[in-house]
Design an enzyme around this catalytic site. Structure first.
Site, PDB file in Angstrom:
ATOM      1  N   ASP A  23      -2.509  -4.111   3.795  1.00 25.14           N
ATOM      2  CA  ASP A  23      -2.086  -4.221   5.196  1.00 25.14           C
ATOM      3  C   ASP A  23      -1.301  -3.015   5.700  1.00 25.14           C
ATOM      4  O   ASP A  23      -0.738  -2.245   4.936  1.00 25.14           O
ATOM      5  CB  ASP A  23      -1.275  -5.512   5.418  1.00 25.14           C
ATOM      6  CG  ASP A  23      -0.076  -5.647   4.492  1.00 25.14           C
ATOM      7  OD1 ASP A  23      -0.117  -5.112   3.357  1.00 25.14           O
ATOM      8  OD2 ASP A  23       0.914  -6.274   4.890  1.00 25.14           O
ATOM      9  N   GLU A  60       1.146  -7.728   2.248  1.00 28.79           N
ATOM     10  CA  GLU A  60       2.344  -7.473   1.440  1.00 28.79           C
ATOM     11  C   GLU A  60       3.558  -7.326   2.337  1.00 28.79           C
ATOM     12  O   GLU A  60       4.654  -7.739   1.978  1.00 28.79           O
ATOM     13  CB  GLU A  60       2.155  -6.198   0.598  1.00 28.79           C
ATOM     14  CG  GLU A  60       3.313  -5.920  -0.373  1.00 28.79           C
ATOM     15  CD  GLU A  60       4.491  -5.229   0.263  1.00 28.79           C
ATOM     16  OE1 GLU A  60       5.619  -5.374  -0.237  1.00 28.79           O
ATOM     17  OE2 GLU A  60       4.322  -4.549   1.293  1.00 28.79           O
ATOM     18  N   GLU A  61       3.358  -6.738   3.513  1.00 29.62           N
ATOM     19  CA  GLU A  61       4.512  -6.362   4.345  1.00 29.62           C
ATOM     20  C   GLU A  61       5.325  -7.561   4.821  1.00 29.62           C
ATOM     21  O   GLU A  61       6.516  -7.429   5.057  1.00 29.62           O
ATOM     22  CB  GLU A  61       4.060  -5.531   5.545  1.00 29.62           C
ATOM     23  CG  GLU A  61       3.549  -4.142   5.176  1.00 29.62           C
ATOM     24  CD  GLU A  61       4.636  -3.215   4.630  1.00 29.62           C
ATOM     25  OE1 GLU A  61       5.808  -3.600   4.660  1.00 29.62           O
ATOM     26  OE2 GLU A  61       4.282  -2.113   4.178  1.00 29.62           O
ATOM     27  N   HIS A  69       7.246   3.654   6.007  1.00 35.96           N
ATOM     28  CA  HIS A  69       7.484   2.957   7.281  1.00 35.96           C
ATOM     29  C   HIS A  69       7.857   3.918   8.406  1.00 35.96           C
ATOM     30  O   HIS A  69       8.052   3.479   9.540  1.00 35.96           O
ATOM     31  CB  HIS A  69       8.541   1.843   7.174  1.00 35.96           C
ATOM     32  CG  HIS A  69       8.103   0.704   6.299  1.00 35.96           C
ATOM     33  ND1 HIS A  69       8.656  -0.557   6.365  1.00 35.96           N
ATOM     34  CD2 HIS A  69       7.157   0.628   5.345  1.00 35.96           C
ATOM     35  CE1 HIS A  69       8.062  -1.349   5.474  1.00 35.96           C
ATOM     36  NE2 HIS A  69       7.158  -0.639   4.836  1.00 35.96           N
TER      37      HIS A  69
HETATM   38 ZN    ZN Z   1       6.025  -1.286   3.274  1.00 35.26          ZN
HETATM   39 ZN    ZN Z   2       4.217  -0.944   0.864  1.00 33.35          ZN
END
Ligand code: ZN
Ligand code: ZN
Length: 413
Positions: free
Chosen positions: A68, A135-136, A376
């Protein structure tokens, strides 16, 4: 191999998808796995894809990549930069970017699948290739488990994976033991009784109640966690009221808690609950606060023996200096859920993705230089070559470390 997969990486980078919306990515992955002759399972945990490579009897090794992307507007200026948009869980139209490098994880795992397929005569066992959604937001791994992942595929003897980080390319590292922190998020509402700003005596002021709570929460880590232990309690959101002369009815607090040890974690969370409830009582609140837990990640533990063995395998290929023992990361990861579900050890390493020139004169394991974008960031841009090549080799090497590999083929590692 890595050269051939670079267009795949750039394609994934240009077409990022938010958590649980990885439909295009999943389709691309499933197609590629089928072409490699893998057994393929789609829609595992909503958008997850799993491939299985078999080569007779032997250990089962699970390799995991997350798929993701994030609601970030890309500003890297790369020719393959994303201009994608998506709809977030609250219904907002948002820009989308692979700002955490999961596109690199997916491409490297496809490369490892191909390489392990080609080398199938040189190892015995089963390789389970897990392409995980979401995962986020902390849910993907457990959702796959709950959806019956381990009824579909053999239970692994070990779970392996990697995360690209702003460390110099060519550099691989792992922490032994606690490697990524646990995260707990608490949403708290404290209830008062609103009224006129001129008559506090006839109200129960939730602003004062919340302010006292925020200050008292600062003592949880400093007074209740031992000096040799670690935790972080951050109040990232504090909201109350609409007007200066109105005492509101309620106040809301949003907490983020990080820890490395389950007992420390439990102690901190229960201390937070105790403080919140006690401050409400101290203020004379007529209703107990509402405390809800969300987005929790367990601590990720790298099994010390398995980590040592995996790193020594990686050192044989990359050299002593390129493979480091590194301290734990305060960030969080849900790959551990795949191991916990079946009682298998996990080894999860960091894969350098940043241009080494950015680190000249900087200690590799020190604080990140200000000009190196972190995960990020809208400027996060792993250098595709050699990051992809190293990522493929690392996954393949680590997998072969745990499969049955005939002595005669040792040299091929
Ligand atoms: Zn991340
Ligand atoms: Zn990551």
């Amino acid at each position: 191999m890595a050269e051939r997969l670079l267009p795949v990486y750039q394609d994934l980078h240009r077409n990022p998808e938010l958590s649980f919306q990885e439909h295009r990515t999943a389709g691309l992955v499933a197609g590629a796995l089928r072409e490699l002759g893998c057994e393929v399972h789609e829609g595992v945990g909503r958008t997850g894809v799993v491939g299985v490579l078999r080569s007779g009897d032997g250990p089962t090794v699970l390799l995991r990549a997350d798929m993701d992307a994030l609601p970030v507007r890309e500003q890297t200026g790369l020719p393959y930069a994303s201009e994608a948009r998506g709809i977030d869980p609250d219904g907002n139209d948002v820009p989308v970017m692979h700002a955490c490098g999961h596109d690199m994880h997916v491409t490297a795992l496809l490369g490892a699948a191909e390489l392990l397929g080609e080398l199938r005569d040189t190892w015995r066992g089963t390789v389970v290739l897990v392409f995980q959604p979401a995962e986020e937001n902390g849910g993907g791994a457990q959702v796959m488990v709950d959806d019956g992942l381990f009824d579909l595929v053999p239970r692994p003897d070990i779970v392996l994976g990697q995360h690209v980080m702003p460390l110099p390319t060519g550099f691989v590292g792992a922490a032994s033991g606690p490697a990524f922190a646990a995260t707990d998020e608490l949403d708290i509402t404290m209830f008062g009784r609103g009224g006129h700003g001129s008559q506090p005596e006839s109200t129960i002021d939730p602003v004062v109640m919340a302010a006292a709570t925020v200050m008292r929460l600062q003592t949880v880590v400093s007074r209740e966690v031992a000096g040799r232990e670690t935790a972080v309690v951050t109040v990232g959101q504090l909201q109350a009221g609409t007007k200066n002369n109105v005492i509101p009815d309620e106040a809301r607090l949003g907490l983020n808690i990080r820890s490395y040890d389950r007992y420390v974690r439990d102690r901190v969370v229960s201390a937070v609950r105790r403080v919140v409830n006690a401050e409400a009582e101290a203020s004379g609140a007529e209703r107990v606060p509402e405390i809800s837990e969300r987005d929790s990640f367990p601590v990720l533990i790298n099994d010390p023996d398995c980590t040592a063995r995996t790193l020594s395998g990686l050192r044989e290929v990359f050299g002593q200096d390129a493979v480091r023992d590194i301290p734990p990361v305060m960030g969080s990861e849900d790959v551990g859920n795949l191991g916990t579900a079946v009682g298998a050890p996990v080894v999860y390493w960091l894969l350098g993705g940043a241009d080494p020139a950015l680190f000249e004169g900087v200690t590799v394991t020190g604080a990140l230089p200000a000009h190196v974008p972190s995960n990020h960031s809208p400027y996060f841009a792993p250098v595709p070559d050699p990051t992809l090549r190293v990522g493929i080799t690392a996954l393949t090497t680590a997998a072969r470390e745990w499969l049955d590999v005939a002595d005669a083929t040792e040299g091929e590692k």
